[in-house]
Design an enzyme around this catalytic site. Structure first.
Site, PDB file in Angstrom:
ATOM      1  N   PRO A  12       0.782  -1.236   0.000  1.00 22.06           N
ATOM      2  CA  PRO A  12       0.000   0.000   0.000  1.00 22.06           C
ATOM      3  C   PRO A  12       0.814   1.286   0.000  1.00 22.06           C
ATOM      4  O   PRO A  12       0.247   2.361  -0.163  1.00 22.06           O
ATOM      5  CB  PRO A  12      -0.782  -0.111   1.305  1.00 22.06           C
ATOM      6  CG  PRO A  12       0.094  -0.930   2.192  1.00 22.06           C
ATOM      7  CD  PRO A  12       0.818  -1.895   1.305  1.00 22.06           C
ATOM      8  N   ASP A  35       2.949   1.677 -11.839  1.00 16.42           N
ATOM      9  CA  ASP A  35       1.835   2.621 -11.775  1.00 16.42           C
ATOM     10  C   ASP A  35       2.181   3.883 -11.001  1.00 16.42           C
ATOM     11  O   ASP A  35       3.227   3.982 -10.392  1.00 16.42           O
ATOM     12  CB  ASP A  35       0.644   1.957 -11.070  1.00 16.42           C
ATOM     13  CG  ASP A  35       0.028   0.888 -11.932  1.00 16.42           C
ATOM     14  OD1 ASP A  35       0.039   1.062 -13.156  1.00 16.42           O
ATOM     15  OD2 ASP A  35      -0.447  -0.116 -11.369  1.00 16.42           O
ATOM     16  N   LYS A  57      -1.039   6.943 -14.066  1.00 14.10           N
ATOM     17  CA  LYS A  57      -1.949   8.032 -14.403  1.00 14.10           C
ATOM     18  C   LYS A  57      -1.423   9.306 -13.769  1.00 14.10           C
ATOM     19  O   LYS A  57      -1.127   9.346 -12.589  1.00 14.10           O
ATOM     20  CB  LYS A  57      -3.342   7.732 -13.827  1.00 14.10           C
ATOM     21  CG  LYS A  57      -3.937   6.468 -14.351  1.00 14.10           C
ATOM     22  CD  LYS A  57      -5.333   6.288 -13.785  1.00 14.10           C
ATOM     23  CE  LYS A  57      -6.037   5.093 -14.374  1.00 14.10           C
ATOM     24  NZ  LYS A  57      -5.547   3.807 -13.882  1.00 14.10           N
ATOM     25  N   GLY A  88       0.146  -1.346  -7.265  1.00 11.96           N
ATOM     26  CA  GLY A  88      -0.101  -0.968  -5.875  1.00 11.96           C
ATOM     27  C   GLY A  88      -0.955  -2.004  -5.144  1.00 11.96           C
ATOM     28  O   GLY A  88      -1.830  -2.638  -5.742  1.00 11.96           O
ATOM     29  N   GLY A  89      -0.683  -2.180  -3.863  1.00 13.84           N
ATOM     30  CA  GLY A  89      -1.496  -3.088  -3.056  1.00 13.84           C
ATOM     31  C   GLY A  89      -1.364  -4.511  -3.545  1.00 13.84           C
ATOM     32  O   GLY A  89      -0.263  -5.007  -3.765  1.00 13.84           O
ATOM     33  N   MET A 171     -11.348   3.558  -3.915  1.00  8.77           N
ATOM     34  CA  MET A 171     -11.685   4.496  -4.996  1.00  8.77           C
ATOM     35  C   MET A 171     -13.014   5.186  -4.716  1.00  8.77           C
ATOM     36  O   MET A 171     -13.816   5.407  -5.621  1.00  8.77           O
ATOM     37  CB  MET A 171     -11.774   3.750  -6.341  1.00  8.77           C
ATOM     38  CG  MET A 171     -10.457   3.122  -6.744  1.00  8.77           C
ATOM     39  SD  MET A 171     -10.532   2.254  -8.310  1.00  8.77           S
ATOM     40  CE  MET A 171     -11.186   0.678  -7.819  1.00  8.77           C
TER      41      MET A 171
HETATM   42  N1  SAH Z   1      -4.828  -3.062  -5.786  1.00 10.18           N
HETATM   43  C1  SAH Z   1      -4.896  -1.973  -4.846  1.00 10.18           C
HETATM   44  C2  SAH Z   1      -6.111  -1.115  -5.041  1.00 10.18           C
HETATM   45  C3  SAH Z   1      -6.147  -0.425  -6.357  1.00 10.18           C
HETATM   46  S1  SAH Z   1      -7.509   0.646  -6.539  1.00 10.18           S
HETATM   47  C4  SAH Z   1      -4.797  -2.525  -3.425  1.00 10.18           C
HETATM   48  O1  SAH Z   1      -4.891  -3.724  -3.222  1.00 10.18           O
HETATM   49  O2  SAH Z   1      -4.581  -1.736  -2.499  1.00 10.18           O
HETATM   50  C5  SAH Z   1      -6.865   2.176  -5.958  1.00 10.18           C
HETATM   51  C6  SAH Z   1      -7.489   2.524  -4.635  1.00 10.18           C
HETATM   52  O3  SAH Z   1      -6.801   1.856  -3.593  1.00 10.18           O
HETATM   53  C7  SAH Z   1      -7.415   3.976  -4.257  1.00 10.18           C
HETATM   54  O4  SAH Z   1      -8.441   4.716  -4.853  1.00 10.18           O
HETATM   55  C8  SAH Z   1      -7.611   3.904  -2.761  1.00 10.18           C
HETATM   56  O5  SAH Z   1      -8.942   3.693  -2.425  1.00 10.18           O
HETATM   57  C9  SAH Z   1      -6.859   2.632  -2.433  1.00 10.18           C
HETATM   58  N2  SAH Z   1      -5.498   2.905  -1.986  1.00 10.18           N
HETATM   59  C10 SAH Z   1      -4.355   2.591  -2.601  1.00 10.18           C
HETATM   60  N3  SAH Z   1      -3.298   2.970  -1.865  1.00 10.18           N
HETATM   61  C11 SAH Z   1      -3.791   3.529  -0.743  1.00 10.18           C
HETATM   62  C12 SAH Z   1      -3.211   4.097   0.432  1.00 10.18           C
HETATM   63  N4  SAH Z   1      -1.898   4.174   0.601  1.00 10.18           N
HETATM   64  N5  SAH Z   1      -4.041   4.568   1.387  1.00 10.18           N
HETATM   65  C13 SAH Z   1      -5.375   4.504   1.241  1.00 10.18           C
HETATM   66  N6  SAH Z   1      -5.964   3.984   0.164  1.00 10.18           N
HETATM   67  C14 SAH Z   1      -5.193   3.497  -0.816  1.00 10.18           C
END
Ligand code: SAH
Length: 497
Positions: A12, A35, A57, A88-89, A171
């Protein structure tokens, strides 16, 4: 031969939340496609030769469309490259990881998936919210709040309200009113605990904890923006009680680290662990002299020296690399005594299984010189920076000790993150750490002449560094001894005031 694509979850934000398998994939990557939300620090794990493709983006320039990203992955893999797709994530949670695999499967390109720590769980965790808890929630529902412009949200609010578990929306910031409104309409109580965690796990994390009825208004007032997660359910009420991250002693502090990038690691990660927002501003980088006839000459007759005195771990590194290149090893030093200016230089010797015969009680070059003078008339070999401190040769000379000063590396200013540091200085009090007088000079020289330095708090590792700072600033503090842990203690003390 066809290459391979590894879909890697970057976690994250906090770089420490990358998995070990993800780290190994990055270290072996030939191409990385990443990304917008990827923190730059993760890219430092890549081999320097790896090709970096940013498909993120960005507000001003358009992101690569999804079909183009899919195509890049195929193209690079067909070139035979080892490709990492860094997302991410977790790559499969609203990450379009599946779409990317579709085209790879179609082309019979081998792929692997390394799951990541998702923001849906980690951002609440850093906000003090456990997503489930026996007393509050026995299910977790992760929902996207994203909708095409102009079209309604396609969320089954009734089902969520009936399930009674914790709801996490990703999101969802721009649709926050509609999400809260939908849940209320579906029968959720207005006083249901609810929270928004912005930039979760990152040093700039912020959160608003409220109730479903008031969350949208309070989040707007706090100007919370994307990326953020919305958490709705009883567990959100635990946020203050379990608020470990905001409670870290350096949370909310920005600290500039001027140390060379290769050596900043320990200081940087320790400050991060304590909650600080660390800005890397390497004011000095060491460049080893590859061709060094003067050093080679000394090494060929190393037993003529009574002592070799090291003033930095960089010096130790270059010295032993040269020794090795000449076909020798540590045994060549059997008749020579070794001195180190301080513990980390001594540690660099230790990793080569050599003991320092002398480390001065105060870790600076003046005490090193005096200590040597009490032990030898020389000759002493000084393998050190080309622009090293003049104190060492001066004191040795005054004490009548013979020495040979051999430059083994040059120091250059890498000039990264200069804009960020300039705006910090313009914004107000700025905490800057210094681990040598040369980083102080590098720092001052990197700024435009006339820059106002009166609001800098100069945090120094030792008296010589501090003496250099005192020439430029007013508020200088010195660690109780010249070590990284003592410097960290100094910063913790300053933060308590
Ligand atoms: N695959 C990612 C999510 C992608 S969608 C995951 O598993 O985390 C992108 C959304 O993830 C953002 O709009 C937000 O809601 C969330 N997000 C990603 N990074 C974040 C962070 N550091 N803190 C809070 N929300 C986050």
């Amino acid at each position: 031969m066809t290459g391979k694509v590894t879909l890697v979850g970057a976690g994250p934000g906090d770089p420490g939340l990358l998995t070990r398998k993800g780290e190994a994939a990055l270290r072996g990557a030939e191409v990385v496609v990443y990304d917008r939300l990827i923190v730059p620090e993760l890219l430092e794990l890549l081999p320097p030769t790896a090709e970096r493709i940013d498909v993120g983006k960005q507000a001003d320039c358009h992101p690569a469309p999804q079909w183009r990203i899919n195509e890049i992955l195929v193209e690079k893999a067909l070139e035979g490259k080892n490709v990492v797709r860094l997302k991410g994530g977790d790559p499969f949670l609203f990450g379009r990881g599946g779409e990317e695999l579709d085209l790879l499967a179609e082309h019979h390109i081998p792929f692997e998936v390394v799951p990541g720590v998702t923001s849906a769980i980690a951002a609440p965790a850093y906000g003090g919210i456990p997503v489930t808890h026996r007393d509050y929630a026995s299910s977790l529902h992760i929902v996207t709040g994203h909708a095409k412009a102009g079209s309604p949200l396609r969320i089954n609010f009734r089902a969520l309200a009936e399930a009674g578990g914790t709801c996490v929306f990703l999101m969802g910031v721009s649709a926050l009113e509609r999400i809260c409104g939908g849940l209320l309409e579906a029968g959720m109580a207005e006083n249901t605990p609810a929270a928004v965690v912005e930039r979760g796990t990152l040093p700039g994390q912020r959160k608003v904890v409220s109730t479903l009825g008031r969350l949208a208004e309070e989040a707007r007032r706090a100007e919370l923006h994307s990326p953020a997660v919305i958490v709705v359910g009883g567990v959100a009420a635990l946020s203050d009680r379990f608020d470990w991250f905001d409670a870290l002693p350096l949370k909310g502090r920005t600290i500039v680290v001027t140390r060379s990038k290769r050596r900043a690691g320990a200081l940087r990660s320790r400050l991060r662990e304590l909650g600080a927002d660390v800005v890397d501003y390497p004011c000095i980088e060491t460049v080893p002299r590859r061709e060094n006839p003067a050093l080679e000459q000394c090494l060929a007759q190393i037993n003529r020296f009574d002592w070799v005195a090291f003033t930095s771990s960089a010096g130790v590194e270059v010295f032993f690399d040269a020794l090795w290149r000449l076909g020798m090893d540590g045994r060549a030093l059997s008749g020579v005594k070794l001195a180190a200016v301080g513990p980390s230089t001594a540690q660099a010797l230790e990793t080569r299984h050599l003991r320092a015969d002398y480390v001065p009680p105060v870790y600076d070059t003046e005490h090193l010189a005096l200590g040597l003078a009490a032990r030898t008339k020389g000759p002493v070999l000084l393998p050190r920076a080309a622009l090293g401190s003049p104190i060492l040769p001066r004191v040795l000379e005054e004490q009548g000790v013979a020495f040979t000063d051999v430059p083994v590396y040059d120091t250059v200013f890498p000039g990264e993150n200069a804009d960020e540091v300039r705006s910090l200085l313009a914004a107000g009090e700025t905490w800057v750490t210094f681990t040598s007088a040369s980083t102080v000079r590098g720092f001052v020289n990197s700024l435009e002449p006339g820059t106002d330095l009166s609001r800098v708090l100069w945090l120094c590792i030792g008296p010589q560094t501090a003496a250099e700072c005192a020439r430029h600033g007013i508020r200088t503090r010195v660690a109780r001894e010249a070590t990284v842990p003592a410097l960290v203690d100094l910063i913790l003390d300053a933060a308590k005031e």
